[in-house]
Design a protein around this motif. Structure first.
Motif, PDB file in Angstrom:
ATOM      1  N   THR A 176       0.838  -1.201   0.000  1.00  0.00           N
ATOM      2  CA  THR A 176       0.000   0.000   0.000  1.00  0.00           C
ATOM      3  C   THR A 176       0.875   1.255   0.000  1.00  0.00           C
ATOM      4  OG1 THR A 176      -1.850  -1.081   1.123  1.00  0.00           O
ATOM      5  CG2 THR A 176      -1.729   1.306   1.298  1.00  0.00           C
ATOM      6  N   ILE A 177       0.567   2.181  -0.871  1.00  0.00           N
ATOM      7  CA  ILE A 177       1.342   3.416  -0.982  1.00  0.00           C
ATOM      8  C   ILE A 177       1.045   4.323   0.213  1.00  0.00           C
ATOM      9  CG2 ILE A 177       1.745   5.468  -2.407  1.00  0.00           C
ATOM     10  CD1 ILE A 177       0.790   3.797  -4.806  1.00  0.00           C
ATOM     11  N   PRO A 178       2.064   4.884   0.840  1.00  0.00           N
ATOM     12  CA  PRO A 178       1.820   5.807   1.960  1.00  0.00           C
ATOM     13  C   PRO A 178       1.058   7.041   1.484  1.00  0.00           C
ATOM     14  CG  PRO A 178       4.120   5.106   1.886  1.00  0.00           C
ATOM     15  CD  PRO A 178       3.496   4.657   0.598  1.00  0.00           C
ATOM     16  N   PRO A 187      -2.878   6.571   9.671  1.00  0.00           N
ATOM     17  CA  PRO A 187      -3.284   6.501   8.261  1.00  0.00           C
ATOM     18  C   PRO A 187      -4.128   5.263   7.991  1.00  0.00           C
ATOM     19  CG  PRO A 187      -0.975   5.880   8.508  1.00  0.00           C
ATOM     20  CD  PRO A 187      -1.427   6.405   9.837  1.00  0.00           C
ATOM     21  N   TRP A 188      -4.925   5.326   6.948  1.00  0.00           N
ATOM     22  CA  TRP A 188      -5.797   4.211   6.585  1.00  0.00           C
ATOM     23  C   TRP A 188      -4.990   2.966   6.265  1.00  0.00           C
ATOM     24  CZ3 TRP A 188      -6.143   1.263   2.155  1.00  0.00           C
ATOM     25  CH2 TRP A 188      -7.302   0.466   2.001  1.00  0.00           C
ATOM     26  N   VAL A 189      -5.479   1.816   6.709  1.00  0.00           N
ATOM     27  CA  VAL A 189      -4.880   0.536   6.349  1.00  0.00           C
ATOM     28  C   VAL A 189      -5.977  -0.365   5.798  1.00  0.00           C
ATOM     29  CG1 VAL A 189      -3.016   0.656   8.048  1.00  0.00           C
ATOM     30  CG2 VAL A 189      -5.197  -0.399   8.679  1.00  0.00           C
ATOM     31  N   PHE A 190      -5.574  -1.333   5.037  1.00  0.00           N
ATOM     32  CA  PHE A 190      -6.496  -2.300   4.447  1.00  0.00           C
ATOM     33  C   PHE A 190      -6.842  -3.334   5.519  1.00  0.00           C
ATOM     34  CE2 PHE A 190      -7.337  -5.998   1.556  1.00  0.00           C
ATOM     35  CZ  PHE A 190      -8.408  -5.445   0.879  1.00  0.00           C
ATOM     36  N   ASN A 191      -7.986  -3.128   6.174  1.00  0.00           N
ATOM     37  CA  ASN A 191      -8.389  -4.014   7.263  1.00  0.00           C
ATOM     38  C   ASN A 191      -9.419  -5.034   6.781  1.00  0.00           C
ATOM     39  OD1 ASN A 191     -10.737  -2.513   7.008  1.00  0.00           O
ATOM     40  ND2 ASN A 191     -10.308  -1.232   8.800  1.00  0.00           N
ATOM     41  N   GLN A 192      -9.929  -5.857   7.683  1.00  0.00           N
ATOM     42  CA  GLN A 192     -10.872  -6.895   7.271  1.00  0.00           C
ATOM     43  C   GLN A 192     -12.181  -6.327   6.722  1.00  0.00           C
ATOM     44  OE1 GLN A 192     -11.078 -10.469   9.545  1.00  0.00           O
ATOM     45  NE2 GLN A 192     -13.211 -10.880   9.028  1.00  0.00           N
ATOM     46  N   PRO A 193     -12.791  -5.317   7.367  1.00  0.00           N
ATOM     47  CA  PRO A 193     -13.996  -4.739   6.758  1.00  0.00           C
ATOM     48  C   PRO A 193     -13.752  -4.198   5.351  1.00  0.00           C
ATOM     49  CG  PRO A 193     -13.825  -4.066   9.048  1.00  0.00           C
ATOM     50  CD  PRO A 193     -12.533  -4.747   8.707  1.00  0.00           C
TER      51      PRO A 193
END
Length: 239
Positions: A176-178, A187-193
């Motif tokens: 994921t690009i910062p 910062p946003w992260v790719f989580n399960q939802p």
């Protein structure tokens, strides 16, 4: 090069140079300089044209990737919205998604999908006189077939849904690009939802296909009953 010319001339003149010798050396050096400049400019021109050609090639490719992203692009949000709704998606995660596709499909199959999609786009472009219309490309029956085939293949990897979800989240987050600008909070992260939100969009055509008797029979012959059960489970979870 200057030292080479000077050394050669000194040897020829027993270490004694006249003004005429110096002028001759200067003229020779300027001729050599013009050759160097010409070669250098040619190299720059070749490199620049090569870079432009590569950019143009990139613009003409990745039709297949765009075709899949189209399935969930309505879930993309800006950074401000993502802080309030982290289950939405950031375009910063696309490199990770593409890495996931590369691992799942492997390079040869991914390239084959790209060639199929590019062929559809080329045919459409010829019919329209060279114009390229993405919306028309997405609506073609052949593009829909390619997308559904890929969705079914991706879904078949989710026999163990939770395990595959965790793997997917790790792969996507690793690339994921910062964010360009730092904001208050994490910062946003790719989580399960967010992963479930993406898959709900990506697999939107799988469930309807499984409900059609003819399509279901064809799928059973193509992938077998065990994989079909996995597809049913995925459709229920992300339908």
């Amino acid at each position: 090069m200057v030292m080479q010319l000077l050394t050669a001339k000194l040897r020829a003149k027993d270490g004694k140079l006249t003004p005429a010798d110096v002028k001759e050396m200067g003229d020779a050096f300027r001729r050599e300089l013009k050759v160097i400049e010409s070669v250098f400019l040619d190299a720059i021109k070749t490199y620049t044209l090569g870079q432009a050609a590569e950019r143009e090639k990139q613009n003409r490719t990745h039709f297949f990737r765009r075709l899949l992203v189209r399935k969930f692009e309505d879930r993309f949000a800006d950074e401000r919205t993502l802080r309030e709704r982290p289950e939405m998606l950031s375009r910063r995660m696309l490199p990770g998604f593409f890495n996931m596709l590369a691992v799942m499909f492997g390079k040869p199959k991914l390239e084959n999908y790209e060639k199929q999609a590019e062929k559809v786009a080329a045919q459409l472009s010829r019919r329209s006189g060279g114009d390229h219309d993405w919306s028309s490309f997405y609506r073609t029956q052949e593009a829909s077939r390619i997308a559904l085939q890929a969705e079914i293949e991706i879904a078949s990897y989710f026999r163990d849904i939770e395990k595959r979800l965790n793997w997917m989240i790790a792969v996507v987050n690793s690339s994921t690009i910062p964010p360009k600008e730092t904001a208050a909070g994490e910062p946003w992260v790719f989580n399960q939802p967010a992963a479930e939100n993406l898959l709900t969009g990506l697999f939107r055509d799988v469930g309807p296909a499984l409900k059609q008797d003819q399509a279901r029979q064809a799928l059973t012959k193509q992938v077998g009953t065990e994989t079909l059960e996995t597809l049913d489970k995925v459709a229920r979870r992300f339908g």
